[in-house]
Scaffold this motif. Structure first.
Motif, PDB file in Angstrom:
ATOM      1  N   THR A  29      -3.973  12.586  -5.448  1.00  0.00           N
ATOM      2  CA  THR A  29      -3.939  12.605  -3.991  1.00  0.00           C
ATOM      3  C   THR A  29      -5.062  11.799  -3.348  1.00  0.00           C
ATOM      4  O   THR A  29      -4.891  11.291  -2.243  1.00  0.00           O
ATOM      5  CB  THR A  29      -3.996  14.054  -3.480  1.00  0.00           C
ATOM      6  OG1 THR A  29      -5.142  14.707  -4.030  1.00  0.00           O
ATOM      7  CG2 THR A  29      -2.746  14.813  -3.908  1.00  0.00           C
ATOM      8  N   GLY A  30      -6.218  11.705  -4.018  1.00  0.00           N
ATOM      9  CA  GLY A  30      -7.309  10.908  -3.464  1.00  0.00           C
ATOM     10  C   GLY A  30      -6.927   9.445  -3.304  1.00  0.00           C
ATOM     11  O   GLY A  30      -7.015   8.886  -2.199  1.00  0.00           O
ATOM     12  N   PRO A  31      -6.508   8.762  -4.390  1.00  0.00           N
ATOM     13  CA  PRO A  31      -6.040   7.379  -4.250  1.00  0.00           C
ATOM     14  C   PRO A  31      -4.856   7.250  -3.295  1.00  0.00           C
ATOM     15  O   PRO A  31      -4.729   6.232  -2.601  1.00  0.00           O
ATOM     16  CB  PRO A  31      -5.641   7.007  -5.684  1.00  0.00           C
ATOM     17  CG  PRO A  31      -6.475   7.882  -6.558  1.00  0.00           C
ATOM     18  CD  PRO A  31      -6.597   9.174  -5.816  1.00  0.00           C
ATOM     19  N   GLU A  85       0.826  -1.204   0.000  1.00  0.00           N
ATOM     20  CA  GLU A  85       0.000   0.000   0.000  1.00  0.00           C
ATOM     21  C   GLU A  85       0.867   1.263   0.000  1.00  0.00           C
ATOM     22  O   GLU A  85       0.498   2.277  -0.605  1.00  0.00           O
ATOM     23  CB  GLU A  85      -0.940  -0.003   1.211  1.00  0.00           C
ATOM     24  CG  GLU A  85      -1.953  -1.141   1.222  1.00  0.00           C
ATOM     25  CD  GLU A  85      -2.933  -1.083   0.056  1.00  0.00           C
ATOM     26  OE1 GLU A  85      -2.928  -0.085  -0.697  1.00  0.00           O
ATOM     27  OE2 GLU A  85      -3.713  -2.038  -0.108  1.00  0.00           O
ATOM     28  N   LEU A  86       2.023   1.209   0.647  1.00  0.00           N
ATOM     29  CA  LEU A  86       2.946   2.339   0.584  1.00  0.00           C
ATOM     30  C   LEU A  86       3.439   2.554  -0.847  1.00  0.00           C
ATOM     31  O   LEU A  86       3.570   3.699  -1.298  1.00  0.00           O
ATOM     32  CB  LEU A  86       4.131   2.102   1.520  1.00  0.00           C
ATOM     33  CG  LEU A  86       3.919   2.436   2.995  1.00  0.00           C
ATOM     34  CD1 LEU A  86       5.094   1.930   3.815  1.00  0.00           C
ATOM     35  CD2 LEU A  86       3.753   3.940   3.190  1.00  0.00           C
ATOM     36  N   LEU A  97      -2.745   5.114   1.791  1.00  0.00           N
ATOM     37  CA  LEU A  97      -2.052   5.337   3.062  1.00  0.00           C
ATOM     38  C   LEU A  97      -2.925   4.928   4.242  1.00  0.00           C
ATOM     39  O   LEU A  97      -2.410   4.468   5.271  1.00  0.00           O
ATOM     40  CB  LEU A  97      -1.650   6.804   3.175  1.00  0.00           C
ATOM     41  CG  LEU A  97      -0.481   7.220   2.278  1.00  0.00           C
ATOM     42  CD1 LEU A  97      -0.271   8.722   2.333  1.00  0.00           C
ATOM     43  CD2 LEU A  97       0.795   6.491   2.695  1.00  0.00           C
ATOM     44  N   GLN A  98      -4.233   5.091   4.128  1.00  0.00           N
ATOM     45  CA  GLN A  98      -5.128   4.628   5.183  1.00  0.00           C
ATOM     46  C   GLN A  98      -5.052   3.112   5.316  1.00  0.00           C
ATOM     47  O   GLN A  98      -4.986   2.574   6.431  1.00  0.00           O
ATOM     48  CB  GLN A  98      -6.569   5.064   4.874  1.00  0.00           C
ATOM     49  CG  GLN A  98      -7.577   4.729   5.958  1.00  0.00           C
ATOM     50  CD  GLN A  98      -7.312   5.469   7.253  1.00  0.00           C
ATOM     51  OE1 GLN A  98      -6.874   6.624   7.243  1.00  0.00           O
ATOM     52  NE2 GLN A  98      -7.546   4.803   8.378  1.00  0.00           N
ATOM     53  N   ALA A 152       6.165   4.305  11.390  1.00  0.00           N
ATOM     54  CA  ALA A 152       6.850   5.587  11.180  1.00  0.00           C
ATOM     55  C   ALA A 152       6.900   5.948   9.703  1.00  0.00           C
ATOM     56  O   ALA A 152       6.728   7.119   9.328  1.00  0.00           O
ATOM     57  CB  ALA A 152       8.259   5.511  11.763  1.00  0.00           C
ATOM     58  N   GLU A 153       7.128   4.944   8.831  1.00  0.00           N
ATOM     59  CA  GLU A 153       7.185   5.212   7.391  1.00  0.00           C
ATOM     60  C   GLU A 153       5.829   5.666   6.867  1.00  0.00           C
ATOM     61  O   GLU A 153       5.748   6.578   6.040  1.00  0.00           O
ATOM     62  CB  GLU A 153       7.659   3.962   6.650  1.00  0.00           C
ATOM     63  CG  GLU A 153       7.960   4.184   5.187  1.00  0.00           C
ATOM     64  CD  GLU A 153       8.571   2.978   4.513  1.00  0.00           C
ATOM     65  OE1 GLU A 153       8.717   3.013   3.277  1.00  0.00           O
ATOM     66  OE2 GLU A 153       8.915   2.004   5.214  1.00  0.00           O
ATOM     67  N   VAL A 154       4.757   5.047   7.361  1.00  0.00           N
ATOM     68  CA  VAL A 154       3.421   5.449   6.940  1.00  0.00           C
ATOM     69  C   VAL A 154       3.118   6.866   7.426  1.00  0.00           C
ATOM     70  O   VAL A 154       2.572   7.691   6.680  1.00  0.00           O
ATOM     71  CB  VAL A 154       2.368   4.460   7.468  1.00  0.00           C
ATOM     72  CG1 VAL A 154       0.956   4.967   7.166  1.00  0.00           C
ATOM     73  CG2 VAL A 154       2.564   3.079   6.840  1.00  0.00           C
ATOM     74  N   ALA A 155       3.492   7.162   8.676  1.00  0.00           N
ATOM     75  CA  ALA A 155       3.250   8.505   9.218  1.00  0.00           C
ATOM     76  C   ALA A 155       3.990   9.566   8.412  1.00  0.00           C
ATOM     77  O   ALA A 155       3.451  10.653   8.145  1.00  0.00           O
ATOM     78  CB  ALA A 155       3.675   8.551  10.688  1.00  0.00           C
ATOM     79  N   GLU A 156       5.213   9.260   7.997  1.00  0.00           N
ATOM     80  CA  GLU A 156       5.985  10.210   7.194  1.00  0.00           C
ATOM     81  C   GLU A 156       5.329  10.448   5.843  1.00  0.00           C
ATOM     82  O   GLU A 156       5.270  11.583   5.356  1.00  0.00           O
ATOM     83  CB  GLU A 156       7.405   9.687   7.013  1.00  0.00           C
ATOM     84  CG  GLU A 156       8.313  10.633   6.262  1.00  0.00           C
ATOM     85  CD  GLU A 156       9.724  10.100   6.125  1.00  0.00           C
ATOM     86  OE1 GLU A 156      10.555  10.775   5.471  1.00  0.00           O
ATOM     87  OE2 GLU A 156      10.011   9.010   6.659  1.00  0.00           O
ATOM     88  N   ALA A 157       4.833   9.357   5.234  1.00  0.00           N
ATOM     89  CA  ALA A 157       4.166   9.504   3.936  1.00  0.00           C
ATOM     90  C   ALA A 157       2.872  10.307   4.067  1.00  0.00           C
ATOM     91  O   ALA A 157       2.543  11.126   3.198  1.00  0.00           O
ATOM     92  CB  ALA A 157       3.878   8.128   3.343  1.00  0.00           C
TER      93      ALA A 157
END
Length: 408
Positions: free
Chosen positions: A163-165, A150-151, A170-171, A187-192
């Motif tokens: 940005t929508g997709p 997903e990342l 990211l969710q 942490a990687e997801v939060a940064e993205a």
């Protein structure tokens, strides 16, 4: 598989590299070497990790193809961390095929995810989209791999300005990372996710001031009826139409000068001075300006006209109401190079040249300029030399990375 190997593997799966090493630190058999290599990679000791994984691969016999393939996959991930992206991905894809044939679906998907991340790193977005289509993030994929998938989908969407997709991916990545319970993934997801809320570009105003834009605002601007001269990715956009000029620097410099002066014209002497970098123009410069303006007219004809006036030239859009200049969040010709180095990894000159689609000599000159201004630093010598740069806080570099496209 003995109990120590199994315990070490469980620790690695949970992200506990030190715990994994406690079980196999003194062992030299191939399975232990492989686990030690993966643990060292998790600890950031990538050269040592590569050495251990290669020893492990050599140690497995001809009848242990699955174990050798797993070592190839792990070494490919280490190579990606080292930004060693110049080699062929054939061995990695062959390893994925071997693992799939032996029903090791999780490691096969891991191999494909590494290949996807390599393509994204090099800016090969079309190939990355094809690779992503072959990865199924559901149907029993481990949560950690689902988060990585997903990342990858989110990065591809961001680089394509969707940005929508990207938010939806990211969710899903956040939910998968929570199930995996791996802090590094979270942490990687939060940064993205933070990148979506950070400034991505500057919109130049007629009064000389700048308005910062997020990625979703840039997406909306490009979808509007404005004629956008995009200095982030070096091109001209009008609605769904896109004319790249990244490989025509002189033509883009002319276009940018005309766009920044719009709706007024620009004097010929000013164009010569700013684009050709000369303060004493002669007839050869004026002749060259006429030639380059003719080339620019031909390229932008579907989107705009370049009209002559008594003193110079001006830009006239066909059907749009205004001309907008989209500037990068950082100034300078080395913005894309800085964006690559801002990921915190140590890059070789050859890897940077491959990612940027430039010659090594061009990259070396740019690095020398950045080093002189204190924005990058080198470690190592000769072929082992690598380049580092501090992160660029306060904005996202998504629009500065090579091969980013305005639309997917």
């Amino acid at each position: 598989m003995d109990s120590l190997i199994a315990a070490s593997a469980r620790a690695l799966a949970a992200g506990d590299a030190l715990g994994a090493l406690k079980h196999v630190a003194l062992r030299e058999d191939p399975p232990a070497l492989a686990l030690r290599g993966i643990a060292m990679a998790q600890l950031g000791e990538h050269p040592r990790a590569r050495e251990l994984l290669r020893r492990a691969a050599r140690g497995f016999g001809a009848h242990e193809a699955v174990f050798r393939a797993r070592c190839v996959v792990a070494e490919a991930e280490v190579a990606l961390a080292l930004r060693d992206v110049g080699g062929s991905p054939r061995a990695l894809l062959a390893a994925a095929t071997t693992l799939e044939a032996h029903a090791d679906h999780a490691n096969a998907q891991h191999a494909r995810l590494i290949a996807l991340r390599r393509l994204l790193l090099l800016g090969r977005l079309s190939e990355a989209a094809t690779a992503l289509a072959g990865i199924d993030a559901g149907h029993g994929m481990p949560p950690s791999l689902a988060a990585l998938a997903e990342l990858g989908a989110a990065e591809l969407a961001l680089r394509s300005l969707r940005t929508g997709p990207a938010r939806a991916a990211l969710q899903r990545a956040h939910a998968a990372a929570l199930r995996a319970g791996v802090p590094a993934l979270l942490a990687e997801v939060a940064e993205a996710r933070a990148a979506l809320e950070q400034p991505a570009a500057r919109r130049r105003r007629p009064d000389g001031t700048d308005q910062t834009l997020r990625l979703d605002e840039v997406e909306a601007l490009l979808a509007s009826d404005a004629l956008v001269v995009d200095a982030c990715r070096r091109g001209l956009s009008a609605g769904a139409d896109w004319q790249p000029l990244a490989r025509r620097p002189v033509l883009f410099a002319l276009l940018l000068a005309l766009a920044e002066a719009w709706p007024a014209d620009v004097e010929r002497e000013d164009l010569i001075a700013n684009v050709f970098r000369t303060r004493r123009p002669d007839e050869t410069h004026r002749a060259r300006l006429r030639v380059e303006i003719g080339r620019l007219r031909a390229l932008v004809k579907p989107l705009a006209r370049v009209e002559a006036t008594a003193r110079g030239f001006f830009l006239m859009p066909h059907d749009t109401v205004e001309v907008v200049v989209l500037a990068p969040p950082i100034a300078g010709e080395q913005a894309a190079l800085q964006a690559l180095l801002a990921d915190g990894a140590a890059w070789s000159t050859s890897a940077l040249a491959l990612a940027l689609g430039a010659s090594q000599r061009t990259v070396q000159r740019a690095l020398a300029e950045l080093e002189a201004s204190g924005r990058v630093r080198a470690i190592g010598q000769a072929r082992a030399r690598r380049w580092l740069a501090p992160p660029l806080p306060g904005f996202t570099t998504a629009l500065l990375l090579p091969a980013a496209l305005p639309f997917a």
